[in-house]
Design a protein around this motif. Structure first.
Motif, PDB file in Angstrom:
ATOM      1  N   UNK A   1       7.609  -2.667  14.486  1.00  0.00           N
ATOM      2  CA  UNK A   1       6.974  -2.829  15.772  1.00  0.00           C
ATOM      3  C   UNK A   1       8.042  -2.265  16.709  1.00  0.00           C
ATOM      4  N   UNK A   2       7.613  -1.485  17.557  1.00  0.00           N
ATOM      5  CA  UNK A   2       8.437  -0.789  18.675  1.00  0.00           C
ATOM      6  C   UNK A   2       9.072   0.548  18.751  1.00  0.00           C
ATOM      7  N   UNK A   3       8.947   1.055  17.201  1.00  0.00           N
ATOM      8  CA  UNK A   3       9.542   2.008  17.048  1.00  0.00           C
ATOM      9  C   UNK A   3       8.505   3.434  16.828  1.00  0.00           C
ATOM     10  N   UNK A   4       8.754   4.439  17.436  1.00  0.00           N
ATOM     11  CA  UNK A   4       7.708   5.655  17.318  1.00  0.00           C
ATOM     12  C   UNK A   4       7.491   5.982  15.960  1.00  0.00           C
ATOM     13  N   UNK A   5       6.241   6.358  15.626  1.00  0.00           N
ATOM     14  CA  UNK A   5       6.121   6.560  14.093  1.00  0.00           C
ATOM     15  C   UNK A   5       6.710   8.073  13.778  1.00  0.00           C
ATOM     16  N   UNK A   6       6.756   8.923  14.633  1.00  0.00           N
ATOM     17  CA  UNK A   6       7.590  10.037  14.218  1.00  0.00           C
ATOM     18  C   UNK A   6       9.157  10.080  13.955  1.00  0.00           C
ATOM     19  N   UNK A   7       9.438   9.191  14.913  1.00  0.00           N
ATOM     20  CA  UNK A   7      10.909   8.900  15.086  1.00  0.00           C
ATOM     21  C   UNK A   7      11.250   8.203  13.362  1.00  0.00           C
ATOM     22  N   UNK A   8      10.211   7.178  13.056  1.00  0.00           N
ATOM     23  CA  UNK A   8      10.557   6.535  12.053  1.00  0.00           C
ATOM     24  C   UNK A   8      10.252   7.342  10.687  1.00  0.00           C
ATOM     25  N   UNK A   9       9.454   8.192  10.703  1.00  0.00           N
ATOM     26  CA  UNK A   9       9.453   9.141   9.593  1.00  0.00           C
ATOM     27  C   UNK A   9      10.727  10.058   9.459  1.00  0.00           C
ATOM     28  N   UNK A  10      11.389  10.313  10.484  1.00  0.00           N
ATOM     29  CA  UNK A  10      12.718  10.847  10.408  1.00  0.00           C
ATOM     30  C   UNK A  10      13.875  10.072   9.884  1.00  0.00           C
TER      31      UNK A  10
ATOM     32  N   UNK B   1      17.871  -4.003   9.949  1.00  0.00           N
ATOM     33  CA  UNK B   1      16.981  -4.916  10.944  1.00  0.00           C
ATOM     34  C   UNK B   1      17.506  -5.228  12.266  1.00  0.00           C
ATOM     35  N   UNK B   2      18.929  -5.265  12.316  1.00  0.00           N
ATOM     36  CA  UNK B   2      19.683  -5.559  13.373  1.00  0.00           C
ATOM     37  C   UNK B   2      19.503  -4.156  14.303  1.00  0.00           C
ATOM     38  N   UNK B   3      19.794  -3.039  13.358  1.00  0.00           N
ATOM     39  CA  UNK B   3      19.804  -1.435  14.369  1.00  0.00           C
ATOM     40  C   UNK B   3      18.467  -1.361  14.491  1.00  0.00           C
ATOM     41  N   UNK B   4      17.335  -1.418  13.716  1.00  0.00           N
ATOM     42  CA  UNK B   4      15.928  -1.384  13.870  1.00  0.00           C
ATOM     43  C   UNK B   4      15.522  -2.169  15.292  1.00  0.00           C
ATOM     44  N   UNK B   5      15.932  -3.227  15.434  1.00  0.00           N
ATOM     45  CA  UNK B   5      15.536  -3.925  16.616  1.00  0.00           C
ATOM     46  C   UNK B   5      16.200  -3.436  17.913  1.00  0.00           C
ATOM     47  N   UNK B   6      17.140  -2.910  17.776  1.00  0.00           N
ATOM     48  CA  UNK B   6      17.653  -1.957  19.133  1.00  0.00           C
ATOM     49  C   UNK B   6      17.027  -0.514  19.217  1.00  0.00           C
ATOM     50  N   UNK B   7      16.695  -0.103  18.278  1.00  0.00           N
ATOM     51  CA  UNK B   7      15.695   1.316  18.473  1.00  0.00           C
ATOM     52  C   UNK B   7      14.287   0.931  18.944  1.00  0.00           C
ATOM     53  N   UNK B   8      13.945  -0.203  18.731  1.00  0.00           N
ATOM     54  CA  UNK B   8      12.775  -0.660  19.396  1.00  0.00           C
ATOM     55  C   UNK B   8      12.749  -0.850  20.766  1.00  0.00           C
TER      56      UNK B   8
END
Length: 338
Positions: free
Chosen positions: A65-74, A208-215
């Motif tokens: 949640x909160x992370x752009x789908x294209x960025x996530x694929x990268x 998860x900690x880093x992903x929460x910041x990217x979100x």
């Protein structure tokens, strides 16, 4: 001074690990000196480019949640020990690609096709060592890499060898960098250096900690960064659990004003308020920015310290800005040595 250089200098001044600044500067000076000394570089003896057979598996899990789908694929396949990711949108906001265009291609035209094929680059840091790796996406080919290296390596006093999918670069029998290649869709992904052996790079997802910041970052702004490294202790004397950063280069023809937005996350609202006081103390001890076109503001916002840096980089301020930046970096280096 071009826009990407200015924005890059702002990022370095605000987010670089101060203990590495002198080392980075010395390495860049060596490369520049070597490039100047070699007017007619010889070609390096390297084996033919191997076929690109290793394939990077597509990221099939839904974006958090909160992370752009294209960025996530990268980035969804990055190793779990990555503590920092930074990226940019477009060439103006990709300093490494712009540096290669400006500093490498002009002297070594054989590198032109390789550099032109770069689409986007992410810089990541892993584990406690904070060693950086660059993850390059684009339509680059091994043939383009080989043509570039055969012209470039003699100019840098380096040699290259091939080990399966990995190109190893060395100077005086000491490894300088490794570059591992994967096929990805219609293009390629190249990972340059890093802590994890390149053949094990596909070991994500990030924590998860880093992903929460990217979100909470809007990556479309231009240049951005998310990090779980503790930057707060140095700047505020309070340990932080995360940092976010975003900025955009001025559009062509627009006023040359850069706005850098930084967020430092703390364990509680009380620690954020304490960090606000620490930031004021740091600012009071910093070199004066009068006349440089710079202004700073910071405020506690629940468990975050919000920092905004505005830089008017018009011609009247550019030299003063550069002088202030150099003095600021020297000041930061002195703080780490005390």
């Amino acid at each position: 001074m071009n826009r990407s250089t200015i924005v890059g200098l702002s990022l370095v001044g605000c987010t670089a690990n101060p203990s590495r600044l002198e080392e980075i500067s010395q390495e860049q000076a060596v490369v520049q000196e070597m490039s100047v000394e070699v007017s007619e570089p010889e070609r390096a003896e390297m084996p033919p480019a191997p076929p690109l057979t290793a394939t990077l598996a597509n990221v099939t899990t839904p974006a958090p949640e909160g992370i752009d789908a294209a960025l996530w694929r990268d980035i969804g396949w990055f190793p779990a020990d990555v503590v920092e990711i930074s990226g940019g949108v477009g060439r103006d906001n990709t300093p490494l690609a712009r540096w290669a265009e400006d500093s490498i291609v002009g002297e070594f035209p054989a590198c032109g096709p390789l550099v032109a094929a770069i689409d986007r680059i992410y810089t990541v840091k892993q584990g406690e060592s904070q060693r950086a790796a660059n993850v390059v996406f684009g339509s680059m080919t091994r043939e383009q890499e080989r043509g570039c290296l055969q012209a470039l390596l003699p100019g840098l006093g380096m040699t290259g060898v091939q080990h399966e999918e990995v190109t190893v670069l060395a100077r005086e029998q000491t490894m300088v960098a490794r570059a591992g290649w994967w096929k990805h869709g219609d293009g390629a992904v190249v990972v340059i250096e890093g802590d994890v052996p390149l053949e094990r790079w596909s070991g994500g997802p990030p924590s998860p900690e880093l992903l929460s910041l990217l979100a909470v970052i809007d990556p479309s702004l231009g240049m951005w960064m998310a990090s779980t490294h503790d930057y707060g202790s140095f700047f505020t004397e309070v340990a932080s659990s995360g940092l976010t950063l975003a900025t955009a280069a001025p559009a062509p023809g627009a006023e040359p004003v850069v706005v850098l937005r930084i967020g430092l996350r703390f364990a509680s609202a009380g620690e954020a308020e304490q960090a606000e006081r620490g930031a004021a103390k740091f600012a009071a001890s910093a070199p004066s920015s009068d006349g440089s076109g710079l202004s700073f503001s910071f405020r506690a916002d629940e468990s975050w310290l919000r920092v905004e840096v505005r830089a008017d980089l018009s011609e009247a301020n550019a030299q003063k800005f550069v002088a202030w930046s150099e003095e600021m970096l020297a000041n930061m280096r002195a703080r780490t040595e005390r």
